[in-house]
Motif scaffolding. Sequence first.
Motif, short mmCIF file in Angstrom:
data_model
loop_
_atom_site.label_atom_id
_atom_site.label_comp_id
_atom_site.label_asym_id
_atom_site.label_seq_id
_atom_site.Cartn_x
_atom_site.Cartn_y
_atom_site.Cartn_z
N SER A 31 0.83 -1.21 0.00
CA SER A 31 0.00 0.00 0.00
C SER A 31 0.86 1.25 0.00
O SER A 31 0.58 2.23 -0.72
CB SER A 31 -0.94 -0.01 1.21
N LEU A 32 1.93 1.26 0.80
CA LEU A 32 2.85 2.40 0.81
C LEU A 32 3.52 2.58 -0.55
O LEU A 32 3.61 3.69 -1.08
CB LEU A 32 3.91 2.19 1.89
N ALA A 33 3.99 1.46 -1.12
CA ALA A 33 4.69 1.54 -2.40
C ALA A 33 3.76 1.98 -3.52
O ALA A 33 4.16 2.76 -4.40
CB ALA A 33 5.32 0.19 -2.74
N ALA A 34 2.52 1.51 -3.50
CA ALA A 34 1.56 1.90 -4.54
C ALA A 34 1.29 3.40 -4.47
O ALA A 34 1.14 4.06 -5.51
CB ALA A 34 0.27 1.11 -4.38
N ARG A 35 1.26 3.95 -3.27
CA ARG A 35 1.12 5.41 -3.14
C ARG A 35 2.38 6.12 -3.66
O ARG A 35 2.30 7.06 -4.44
CB ARG A 35 0.90 5.78 -1.67
N ASP A 36 3.54 5.65 -3.22
CA ASP A 36 4.79 6.32 -3.56
C ASP A 36 5.12 6.22 -5.05
O ASP A 36 5.71 7.14 -5.63
CB ASP A 36 5.95 5.71 -2.76
N ARG A 37 4.74 5.10 -5.68
CA ARG A 37 5.10 4.84 -7.07
C ARG A 37 3.95 5.16 -8.04
O ARG A 37 4.02 4.83 -9.21
CB ARG A 37 5.56 3.39 -7.21
#
Length: 309
Positions: free
Chosen positions: A166-172
Amino acid sequence: MPLNPEVEGLLAAMAEAGAPPTAESPVPLARAATEAFGEMQGEAEEVANVENRTVPGPDGAIPVRIYTPATDGPRSAIIYYHGGGWVIGDLETVDKPCRTLANRTGSVVISVDYRLAPEHAAPAAFDDCYAATVWVADNAADLGIDPAKIVVSGDSAGGNLAAAVSLAARDRKGPQIAGQALIYPVTNYDWSSPSLEENGDGYLLTRSSMQWFWAHYLGAADPTNNPYVVPARAESFADLPPAYVGTCEFDPLRDEGEAYAGALRDAGVEVTAKRYDGMVHGVFWLQGAVPSAKVLMDDVVDFVHGVTK
C-alpha cells in the motif's frame, strides 16, 4: 479478558504434543510443521474455479493461486499474502481461508507465493508481492476484475507485506489500491512494547520466535529503515487506502498493530480497527479448531464489501 476457552484448549493440546519451539527449529522443520495448521482450518470450500499459474517477478516467476467465485464480473479482487514470518507458509497454508474469502466476498482472490527467507532476505518478499500486485492490475480485464476495486490483505508477515505494498503503490503512483486488510500485522521492528512483555511466551507466537523470524528475514543487511520492510518507519501515512487492522489481545504484536492503526488514523486515513479479546496470534489459520475466530473472517469480508461497493 480471559483467554478464550477454545484457544486455551488448543494451546494445551499443542503443548502436550511436544512440538519444538520455532526459535529452536531448523528452517526445514519449521516449514514442515506448518502443514499441521491445515488440519485445524475446517473443511475446504468448493470455489467455481481455482487455477495455479506463475506471474513475472523481479527475480523469476512468482507462483500464484487464483480463486474465481461463481459471480458475475467485473469483480473486486483480494490479493492475499500469507503469514509465516517471511520464512514459513505457502499457498497451501492459506488455501482454505482464501477459498472462504472468494466465496463470501464474491471477489477474485489471488494468493501470492512470494520468496521466503533466509534463502531470500528482505526486501525480496516485498518485491515479489508488489510485482504480483502490478501484474493483477495490468491484467484485470483478463481476470474479470475491476481495477478500481483491488484490496490487498494478509496475516502477520502477510499483513506487513500488504501494508508495504500500500505504501509503495502510493509512492510509485500505482497500482490503485481500494483497501488494505491487515490481520494482526507485523508493522515495526521494536522490542519494547508492553504486549511483547505481557504475551511474549505461551501464546503460540513468542518473542523468541519473532526474533528468529526477523533475523532470517533481515539477513546480513539492516534494511529496518526501509518502510517497505518496516512500515511503521514510513515518513508519512497520508493518502493511503482505507484500512482494516485486526489485533488479538494475547498477541506479542498487538501494540504495534494498534499503533499503526493510530498512525494511519492520525494521517487522515479511514481506519477500522478492532481488538479480538481472548484471542492469540495465528487464529485466522485456525478457524476449524477455534470457531470463535470466525469473527475475524466476518469482519474482513465486511471491510472488503465496504471498500469495493
